[in-house]
Scaffold this active site. Structure first.
Site, PDB file in Angstrom:
ATOM      1  N   ALA A   1       1.026  -0.834   0.393  1.00 53.68           N
ATOM      2  CA  ALA A   1       0.097  -0.063  -0.088  1.00 53.68           C
ATOM      3  C   ALA A   1       1.221   1.240  -0.090  1.00 53.68           C
ATOM      4  O   ALA A   1       0.155   2.536   0.206  1.00 53.68           O
ATOM      5  CB  ALA A   1      -1.355   0.500   1.491  1.00 53.68           C
ATOM      6  N   SER A   2       2.456   1.094   0.424  1.00 53.15           N
ATOM      7  CA  SER A   2       2.553   2.261   0.077  1.00 53.15           C
ATOM      8  C   SER A   2       3.094   2.382  -1.477  1.00 53.15           C
ATOM      9  O   SER A   2       3.542   3.435  -1.402  1.00 53.15           O
ATOM     10  CB  SER A   2       3.804   2.084   0.711  1.00 53.15           C
ATOM     11  N   GLY A   3       2.659   1.459  -2.251  1.00 58.25           N
ATOM     12  CA  GLY A   3       3.175   1.973  -3.818  1.00 58.25           C
ATOM     13  C   GLY A   3       2.240   3.015  -4.554  1.00 58.25           C
ATOM     14  O   GLY A   3       1.553   3.219  -4.025  1.00 58.25           O
ATOM     15  N   ASP A   4       2.500   2.849  -5.617  1.00 55.44           N
ATOM     16  CA  ASP A   4       2.254   4.156  -7.023  1.00 55.44           C
ATOM     17  C   ASP A   4       0.513   3.634  -7.237  1.00 55.44           C
ATOM     18  O   ASP A   4      -0.296   4.675  -7.217  1.00 55.44           O
ATOM     19  CB  ASP A   4       3.021   3.909  -8.179  1.00 55.44           C
ATOM     20  N   LEU A   5       0.780   2.165  -7.357  1.00 60.70           N
ATOM     21  CA  LEU A   5      -0.491   2.543  -7.843  1.00 60.70           C
ATOM     22  C   LEU A   5      -1.764   2.382  -6.202  1.00 60.70           C
ATOM     23  O   LEU A   5      -3.031   2.029  -6.656  1.00 60.70           O
ATOM     24  CB  LEU A   5      -0.912   0.631  -7.901  1.00 60.70           C
TER      25      LEU A   5
ATOM     26  N   ARG B   1       5.700  -3.006   4.008  1.00 64.88           N
ATOM     27  CA  ARG B   1       7.630  -2.334   4.587  1.00 64.88           C
ATOM     28  C   ARG B   1       7.636  -1.168   5.326  1.00 64.88           C
ATOM     29  O   ARG B   1       7.946  -1.193   6.796  1.00 64.88           O
ATOM     30  CB  ARG B   1       8.185  -3.089   3.845  1.00 64.88           C
TER      31      ARG B   1
ATOM     32  N   ASP C   1       3.293  -7.658 -21.861  1.00 65.79           N
ATOM     33  CA  ASP C   1       2.989  -7.056 -21.393  1.00 65.79           C
ATOM     34  C   ASP C   1       1.376  -5.926 -21.442  1.00 65.79           C
ATOM     35  O   ASP C   1       0.665  -6.318 -20.963  1.00 65.79           O
ATOM     36  CB  ASP C   1       3.924  -5.285 -21.492  1.00 65.79           C
TER      37      ASP C   1
ATOM     38  N   HIS D   1      -4.576  -7.268 -21.917  1.00 61.86           N
ATOM     39  CA  HIS D   1      -4.788  -6.664 -22.981  1.00 61.86           C
ATOM     40  C   HIS D   1      -5.748  -6.970 -24.584  1.00 61.86           C
ATOM     41  O   HIS D   1      -6.646  -7.115 -25.047  1.00 61.86           O
ATOM     42  CB  HIS D   1      -4.655  -5.479 -23.688  1.00 61.86           C
TER      43      HIS D   1
HETATM   44  N1  LIG Z   1       1.456   1.433 -10.717  1.00 64.78           N
HETATM   45  C1  LIG Z   1       0.508   0.841 -12.128  1.00 64.78           C
HETATM   46  O1  LIG Z   1      -0.173   1.518 -12.541  1.00 64.78           O
HETATM   47  C2  LIG Z   1      -0.032  -0.212 -11.861  1.00 64.78           C
HETATM   48  C3  LIG Z   1      -0.459  -0.124 -13.395  1.00 64.78           C
HETATM   49  C4  LIG Z   1      -1.355  -1.926 -13.309  1.00 64.78           C
HETATM   50  C5  LIG Z   1      -0.882  -2.855 -13.087  1.00 64.78           C
HETATM   51  N2  LIG Z   1      -0.115  -2.700 -11.278  1.00 64.78           N
HETATM   52  C6  LIG Z   1       1.034  -4.015 -10.730  1.00 64.78           C
HETATM   53  O2  LIG Z   1       0.210  -3.434  -9.162  1.00 64.78           O
HETATM   54  C7  LIG Z   1       1.199  -3.878  -9.206  1.00 64.78           C
HETATM   55  C8  LIG Z   1       1.065  -2.543  -7.583  1.00 64.78           C
HETATM   56  O3  LIG Z   1       1.952  -1.775  -8.476  1.00 64.78           O
HETATM   57  P1  LIG Z   1       2.953  -0.241  -7.992  1.00 64.78           P
HETATM   58  O4  LIG Z   1       3.292   0.270  -9.397  1.00 64.78           O
HETATM   59  O5  LIG Z   1       2.540   0.388  -6.878  1.00 64.78           O
HETATM   60  O6  LIG Z   1       4.572  -1.489  -7.508  1.00 64.78           O
HETATM   61  P2  LIG Z   1       5.857  -0.482  -6.703  1.00 64.78           P
HETATM   62  O7  LIG Z   1       4.990   1.365  -6.207  1.00 64.78           O
HETATM   63  O8  LIG Z   1       6.581  -0.924  -7.225  1.00 64.78           O
HETATM   64  O9  LIG Z   1       5.679  -1.814  -5.292  1.00 64.78           O
HETATM   65  C9  LIG Z   1       4.753  -1.361  -4.148  1.00 64.78           C
HETATM   66  C10 LIG Z   1       4.981  -1.617  -3.045  1.00 64.78           C
HETATM   67  O10 LIG Z   1       6.185  -2.832  -2.831  1.00 64.78           O
HETATM   68  C11 LIG Z   1       6.937  -2.577  -2.021  1.00 64.78           C
HETATM   69  N3  LIG Z   1       7.711  -3.382  -3.163  1.00 64.78           N
HETATM   70  C12 LIG Z   1       8.224  -2.772  -4.354  1.00 64.78           C
HETATM   71  N4  LIG Z   1       9.488  -3.033  -4.508  1.00 64.78           N
HETATM   72  C13 LIG Z   1       9.811  -3.888  -3.659  1.00 64.78           C
HETATM   73  C14 LIG Z   1      11.081  -5.836  -3.077  1.00 64.78           C
HETATM   74  N5  LIG Z   1      12.087  -5.369  -4.118  1.00 64.78           N
HETATM   75  N6  LIG Z   1      10.641  -5.605  -2.189  1.00 64.78           N
HETATM   76  C15 LIG Z   1       9.969  -5.953  -1.633  1.00 64.78           C
HETATM   77  N7  LIG Z   1       8.964  -4.766  -1.557  1.00 64.78           N
HETATM   78  C16 LIG Z   1       9.018  -3.904  -2.533  1.00 64.78           C
HETATM   79  C17 LIG Z   1       7.134  -1.886  -2.124  1.00 64.78           C
HETATM   80  O11 LIG Z   1       6.552  -1.140  -0.041  1.00 64.78           O
HETATM   81  P3  LIG Z   1       7.580  -1.408   0.663  1.00 64.78           P
HETATM   82  O12 LIG Z   1       8.886  -1.578   0.674  1.00 64.78           O
HETATM   83  O13 LIG Z   1       6.589  -0.259   2.034  1.00 64.78           O
HETATM   84  O14 LIG Z   1       7.397  -2.291   1.499  1.00 64.78           O
HETATM   85  C18 LIG Z   1       5.983  -0.592  -2.474  1.00 64.78           C
HETATM   86  O15 LIG Z   1       5.366   0.741  -2.236  1.00 64.78           O
HETATM   87  C19 LIG Z   1       2.126  -4.837  -9.776  1.00 64.78           C
HETATM   88  O16 LIG Z   1       2.828  -5.882  -9.684  1.00 64.78           O
HETATM   89  C20 LIG Z   1       2.374  -4.232 -10.715  1.00 64.78           C
HETATM   90  O17 LIG Z   1       2.547  -4.607 -11.907  1.00 64.78           O
HETATM   91  C21 LIG Z   1       0.687  -1.449 -11.380  1.00 64.78           C
END
Ligand SMILES: NC(=O)c1ccc[n+]([C@@H]2O[C@H](COP(=O)([O-])OP(=O)(O)OC[C@H]3O[C@@H](n4cnc5c(N)ncnc54)[C@H](OP(=O)(O)O)[C@@H]3O)[C@@H](O)[C@H]2O)c1
Length: 506
Positions: A33-37, A66, A257, A262
């Site tokens: 939940a700290s991430g971009d999505l 984390r 991808d 899609h």
């Molecule tokens: N962003 C989009 O628009 C989008 C669109 C379609 C699908 N997705 C999918 O949705 C999921 C989440 O996307 P996201 O963009 O939010 O991902 P993200 O920001 O890269 O990662 C989400 C969270 O996962 C943890 N994380 C990242 N890298 C890590 C590592 N190496 N080891 C352990 N924890 C790690 C981090 O939280 P902590 O470090 O706080 O634990 C981070 O805030 C992914 O599977 C992505 O492929 C995303």
């Protein structure tokens, strides 16, 4: 009072448009939940559903990751994302009372014990009961670990009439073998009815409208076959480059991808047989049947069916942008394709011999997702001798992005003294006004809260898509082979010129 725009009975003559919002109390647990999505999509969508009165009254959202955050810091981060989405903030404080944060070490089992305790406490405060929706917003390499530990700590078990559901965003694996392994791990702890493999593209209004157009209008279905349709084009073009996702994209490339999800999903909506009823299992079974009918592409004739490309430096919207190999995190010798055009055939009675062209690319001259159904010309037309050109044969277009629009091109008489024909368009545009319309992520979330799997990819379909693509991806990825089939195209163009050639040989 919530300001819902959804009428419970829009039509006077029945319940066809009746919409019952999800009512089951529940906790939505977002992992990662700290991430971009989470900040860009999940929370703005949940807040919008809250504003519309479409979230269950007794519900709470628990973010886990984390990062060392407390609930107040977590909420303030999320508020920023919602502000950036341009939402009405007047009820943010009420919504944020439902938000919680829990620090989770993804790989450590004891950490999930703490998660279970936090869920219990929240459940008591908000009367959410035991229903839980887990949203995996973590990088895919963590999926197996997190699913296993949720399962081993009992958090996936449905007891005392409660439900436990899990949402996984694409990508579902990176080839057939990894997808089967992921499904196996999911299957150890969750039943198929608990699993939501989502691709938010499918929740867009125009995408859903493909089925409405096809199956609710008697003028289309009789023509929807090889006798009247010449070809179908499905394209998803982006102006964006690889952005900050090089780590993922270098391994994935455009076929993993975009095509596994899609593109093949859009194909299934255009080409599947009518389901017996508009119910999720009927529709999902029709899709699976369609994927079974995809004609495997023989690796000997692969060059007649696939063209791969990679963008180089070029001008886009008046700016010079760098080539893929110069993007941060990309190998200077990278052979990863950022463009693909694929000719696909479906071996069934309806589509035998009709080519489906699937095209997707990054850094293209325009951002556009559309499906074009090209009809054949009128046989033995009375209008001959240059009165009409063959490239103005009837065409049905579903424009999905950037605007949602459906149009049909017809031929009509040009005004004036001579009988001369010209193409004209009939258009149906979705209003840009939000009234009555919900965003794709909002639709995905309410479906999962309601237990509706219509838009979620079923295991058999997901594996059939991988079974179709994996041999091609493996063949394309052999180094020497990739060098010979990868064509370069300047950013801002319409892709490599070679893509036109696969249209020439049937
Ligand atoms: N962003 C989009 O628009 C989008 C669109 C379609 C699908 N997705 C999918 O949705 C999921 C989440 O996307 P996201 O963009 O939010 O991902 P993200 O920001 O890269 O990662 C989400 C969270 O996962 C943890 N994380 C990242 N890298 C890590 C590592 N190496 N080891 C352990 N924890 C790690 C981090 O939280 P902590 O470090 O706080 O634990 C981070 O805030 C992914 O599977 C992505 O492929 C995303």
């Amino acid at each position: 009072m919530p300001n819902t725009v959804f009428s419970t009975e829009i039509l006077p003559d029945g319940n066809a448009c009746r919409y019952d919002p999800p009512r089951d109390p529940c906790i939505i647990v977002i992992l990662g939940a700290s991430g971009d999505l989470t900040s860009r999509k999940i929370i703005p969508s949940l807040y919008q559903l809250f504003l519309l009165g479409l979230l269950p009254r007794d519900c709470a959202v628990l973010g886990c990751a984390r990062s060392k955050l407390d609930t107040a810091e977590f909420c303030s981060r999320l508020k920023q994302g919602v502000l950036e989405a341009g939402a009405d903030m007047s009820r943010w404080d009420d919504f944020s009372d439902k938000l919680y944060y829990h620090e989770l070490v993804y790989e450590e089992k004891f950490s999930y014990g703490g998660l279970a305790e936090t869920m219990e406490q929240i459940s008591r405060t908000h009367q959410t009961g035991k229903n839980s929706l887990y949203y995996l917003a973590i990088p895919p390499f963590l999926f197996e670990t997190v699913i296993t530990l949720l399962g081993q700590t009992g958090l996936a078990r449905e007891t005392e009439g409660c439900w436990r559901r899990i949402i996984i965003e694409k990508p579902f694996g990176s080839d057939l073998e990894s997808a089967v392994r992921l499904d196996g791990i999911l299957g150890n702890f969750f039943h198929e009815q608990q699993i939501y493999r989502i691709d938010h593209y499918l929740a867009k209004e125009t995408v859903q409208n493909i089925l409405a157009f096809r199956f609710a209008n008697s003028i289309l279905e009789p023509l929807w076959n090889r006798k009247y349709i010449e070809s179908v084009d499905i394209c998803a073009l982006e102006t964006l480059g690889v952005e900050h996702r090089a780590g993922y994209y270098e391994k994935a490339g455009v076929l993993r991808d975009m095509f596994q999800n899609h593109m093949l999903q859009l194909l299934s909506l255009v080409a599947m047989e009518p389901p017996t009823q508009f119910l999720s299992e009927n529709v999902r079974s029709r899709k699976a049947k369609l994927f079974q009918a995809l004609r495997p592409i023989n690796t000997e004739s692969i060059n007649d069916h696939i063209v791969l490309g990679q963008y180089t430096e070029g001008a886009l919207e008046g700016h010079l942008v760098q080539g893929y190999r110069r993007e941060p995190g990309v190998d200077m010798q990278s052979l990863t394709p950022t463009f693909a055009c694929m000719k696909v055939f479906i071996d069934n009675k309806r589509w035998q011999g009709v080519p489906f062209y699937l095209t997707s690319g990054k850094r293209m001259g325009e951002k556009q997702t559309k499906i074009t159904v090209q009809f054949k010309g009128v046989s033995r037309s009375v209008f001959r001798n240059g009165m009409m050109s063959s490239d103005s044969n009837n065409r049905l277009t579903f424009l999905i992005q950037p605007r949602e629009k459906i149009s049909i091109s017809f031929r009509a008489k040009n005004p004036g003294p001579v009988m001369c024909l010209r193409p004209i368009d009939l258009e149906f545009c979705y209003d840009s006004d939000r009234e009555g319309k919900i965003d794709a992520y909002e639709k995905v979330l309410i479906d999962c809260l309601k237990g509706d799997q219509m838009l979620s990819l079923r295991q058999d379909s997901e594996e059939l898509c991988w079974a179709f693509l994996t041999p091609l991806i493996e063949d394309c990825e052999q180094c020497i082979r990739t060098e010979s089939i990868l064509h370069f195209y300047p950013a801002g163009s319409s892709g490599p010129v070679e893509a036109d050639k696969i249209r020439l040989n049937k």
